[in-house]
Design a protein around this motif. Structure first.
Motif, PDB file in Angstrom:
ATOM      1  N   ARG A 241      38.279  49.621  39.482  1.00 56.81           N
ATOM      2  CA  ARG A 241      36.858  49.382  39.268  1.00 56.81           C
ATOM      3  C   ARG A 241      36.543  47.886  39.313  1.00 56.81           C
ATOM      4  NH1 ARG A 241      34.081  53.659  39.701  1.00 56.81           N
ATOM      5  NH2 ARG A 241      33.895  55.157  38.007  1.00 56.81           N
ATOM      6  N   THR A 242      35.403  47.554  39.850  1.00 55.90           N
ATOM      7  CA  THR A 242      35.002  46.157  39.894  1.00 55.90           C
ATOM      8  C   THR A 242      33.547  45.998  39.482  1.00 55.90           C
ATOM      9  OG1 THR A 242      34.593  44.298  41.384  1.00 55.90           O
ATOM     10  CG2 THR A 242      34.662  46.461  42.401  1.00 55.90           C
ATOM     11  N   TRP A 243      33.228  44.822  38.975  1.00 59.57           N
ATOM     12  CA  TRP A 243      31.838  44.496  38.634  1.00 59.57           C
ATOM     13  C   TRP A 243      31.036  44.181  39.884  1.00 59.57           C
ATOM     14  CZ3 TRP A 243      36.021  41.369  38.539  1.00 59.57           C
ATOM     15  CH2 TRP A 243      35.962  40.191  39.274  1.00 59.57           C
ATOM     16  N   ASP A 244      31.719  43.997  40.992  1.00 55.74           N
ATOM     17  CA  ASP A 244      31.071  43.487  42.195  1.00 55.74           C
ATOM     18  C   ASP A 244      30.626  44.651  43.094  1.00 55.74           C
ATOM     19  OD1 ASP A 244      30.378  42.319  44.568  1.00 55.74           O
ATOM     20  OD2 ASP A 244      32.111  40.986  44.650  1.00 55.74           O
ATOM     21  N   PRO A 245      29.327  44.824  43.305  1.00 57.35           N
ATOM     22  CA  PRO A 245      28.891  45.969  44.108  1.00 57.35           C
ATOM     23  C   PRO A 245      29.159  45.824  45.614  1.00 57.35           C
ATOM     24  CG  PRO A 245      27.004  44.639  43.432  1.00 57.35           C
ATOM     25  CD  PRO A 245      28.212  44.013  42.813  1.00 57.35           C
ATOM     26  N   SER A 246      29.779  44.696  46.028  1.00 62.19           N
ATOM     27  CA  SER A 246      29.984  44.517  47.469  1.00 62.19           C
ATOM     28  C   SER A 246      31.082  45.413  48.035  1.00 62.19           C
ATOM     29  CB  SER A 246      30.274  43.045  47.790  1.00 62.19           C
ATOM     30  OG  SER A 246      31.515  42.672  47.247  1.00 62.19           O
ATOM     31  N   SER A 247      31.876  46.042  47.171  1.00 63.87           N
ATOM     32  CA  SER A 247      32.803  47.061  47.675  1.00 63.87           C
ATOM     33  C   SER A 247      32.898  48.171  46.634  1.00 63.87           C
ATOM     34  CB  SER A 247      34.181  46.470  47.974  1.00 63.87           C
ATOM     35  OG  SER A 247      34.755  45.969  46.806  1.00 63.87           O
ATOM     36  N   MET A 250      38.035  47.428  43.901  1.00 62.40           N
ATOM     37  CA  MET A 250      38.730  46.186  44.229  1.00 62.40           C
ATOM     38  C   MET A 250      40.187  46.521  44.489  1.00 62.40           C
ATOM     39  SD  MET A 250      38.509  42.460  42.640  1.00 62.40           S
ATOM     40  CE  MET A 250      38.380  42.979  40.970  1.00 62.40           C
ATOM     41  N   THR A 275      38.956  49.938  49.170  1.00 59.67           N
ATOM     42  CA  THR A 275      37.787  49.137  49.546  1.00 59.67           C
ATOM     43  C   THR A 275      36.522  50.001  49.580  1.00 59.67           C
ATOM     44  OG1 THR A 275      38.137  49.561  51.896  1.00 59.67           O
ATOM     45  CG2 THR A 275      39.203  47.608  50.992  1.00 59.67           C
TER      46      THR A 275
END
Ligand code: PEP
Ligand code: MN
Length: 345
Positions: A241-247, A250, A275
């Motif tokens: 899981r990532t905080w970054d909505p670009s993918s 992570m 990804t």
């Protein structure tokens, strides 16, 4: 705890150690090695005093395994474990096998088209879920047993090994009848009852890292499978899981050498879920092989825009074929070899 025997230890020396371990209420696990045998003491050994075992004839030394995972650790076994899921398809050695196919089995024509395409590009195993763990109960849940039969058909037609997911205990027994390797998905990494079930089955298992799991939690989950007697386990990084909505996730490349240092089990990579975006899959697949991954899992669909699940991250067959060409070059640069099946099934 591990009891390391002298190279000259006799069978009766080893038997005596096993009897002593059983008398202490633990299970002995003799592991013959190239040079010498080690005997594992399986169970919660935190309070065990091994001094009387150390004094037995033929015993070289006692090692207390310090990591919380035992049988999975490099302390327990120094050499890589190899997992062969079908003839010529071995993970954990010099070969880098590529498993490819759609997210889900959708129909006979779809899975056969996918199988022939990935086979032609050089994959050695076909993936495709018949039981799908979907975030929404209203999304396509998979074709179930019918999907398994279609995978079997694809195997007959192409010679590809089959990797497919089991979601529960009953499903695991059913999947084991059809698959060469049972996939445990990210959402089930900590389904301990399922892990124990596949630990009892004598089939290779591919265990995916949970989407918010630490490396240690992944290895402890693998320990559940080994503790039931099944050491044919392949681990898989599939992004966290990532905080970054670009993918979507992570992709944790770092986990590959980290796991390989801590464990003797093969560690493969899934850059598709890692990804979630098609144009990132090939760069991350190349990076994973360069980082030393023991195999890849890649989603490929004959017509990704019509896929029932994960179309956005599925490669077009031509993209997959191009990627395979690049992977051969990267693998050979680090002294490895992308696994190949014989020319025609
Ligand atoms: C899959 O392989 O299609 C899948 C559902 O993967 P994960 O469990 O990693 O989400
Ligand atoms: Mn998928």
């Amino acid at each position: 705890m591990l009891v390391v025997m002298h190279a000259s230890a006799s069978t009766s020396d080893i038997d005596r150690v096993c009897v002593a371990i059983s008398a202490m209420g633990f299970q002995p696990l003799p592991m013959p090695g190239a040079q010498r045998t080690t005997v594992g003491l399986v169970g919660n050994d935190r309070r065990v005093d091994g001094s009387h075992i150390e004094a037995l004839p033929g015993v070289a030394e006692i090692i207390y395994v310090s990591s919380p995972f035992k049988q999975v650790s490099r302390e327990w076994r120094a050499e890589n474990t190899t997992v062969t899921i079908a003839p010529g398809v071995t993970f954990g050695g010099r070969d880098v096998p590529v498993i490819a196919g759609p997210c889900s089995v959708e129909s006979e024509s779809q899975i056969l088209a996918a199988a022939f395409a990935v086979r032609a590009a050089g994959a050695v195993a076909l993936r495709g879920g018949a039981f799908k763990p979907r975030s929404s109960p209203y999304s396509f849940q998979g074709m179930g047993k019918e999907g398994l039969a279609l995978l079997q058909r694809a195997k007959q037609e192409t010679g590809l090994a089959i990797v497919t997911e089991a979601m529960d205990d009953d499903g695991a027994h059913l999947v084991a009848e059809y698959a060469d390797c049972i996939q445990i998905g990210a959402r089930n990494m900590q389904n301990y009852s399922l892990l124990k079930t596949v630990g009892k089955l004598r089939k290779p298992v591919m265990l995916k890292r949970g989407m918010a799991a630490t490396v240690q939690e992944l290895l402890l989950s693998a320990e559940y499978i080994l503790s039931e007697g099944n050491d044919q386990v392949i681990l898989c990084e599939r992004g966290v899981r990532t905080w970054d909505p670009s993918s979507r996730n992570m992709f944790d490349l770092n986990a590959i050498p980290t796991v390989q240092k801590l464990s003797h089990l093969p560690m493969i990579a899934d850059p598709s879920h890692g990804t979630g975006v098609r144009d990132r899959v090939s760069p991350m697949a190349r990076a994973a092989v360069a980082a030393g991954a023991d195999g890849l899992l890649i989603e490929v669909h004959p017509d990704p825009n019509k896929a029932f699940s994960d179309g956005a991250q599925s490669l077009f067959p031509q993209q997959f074929a191009d990627l395979m060409g690049e992977l051969h070059a990267i693998a050979s640069a680090i002294g490895r070899h992308v696994a190949v099946l014989p020319a025609t099934p």
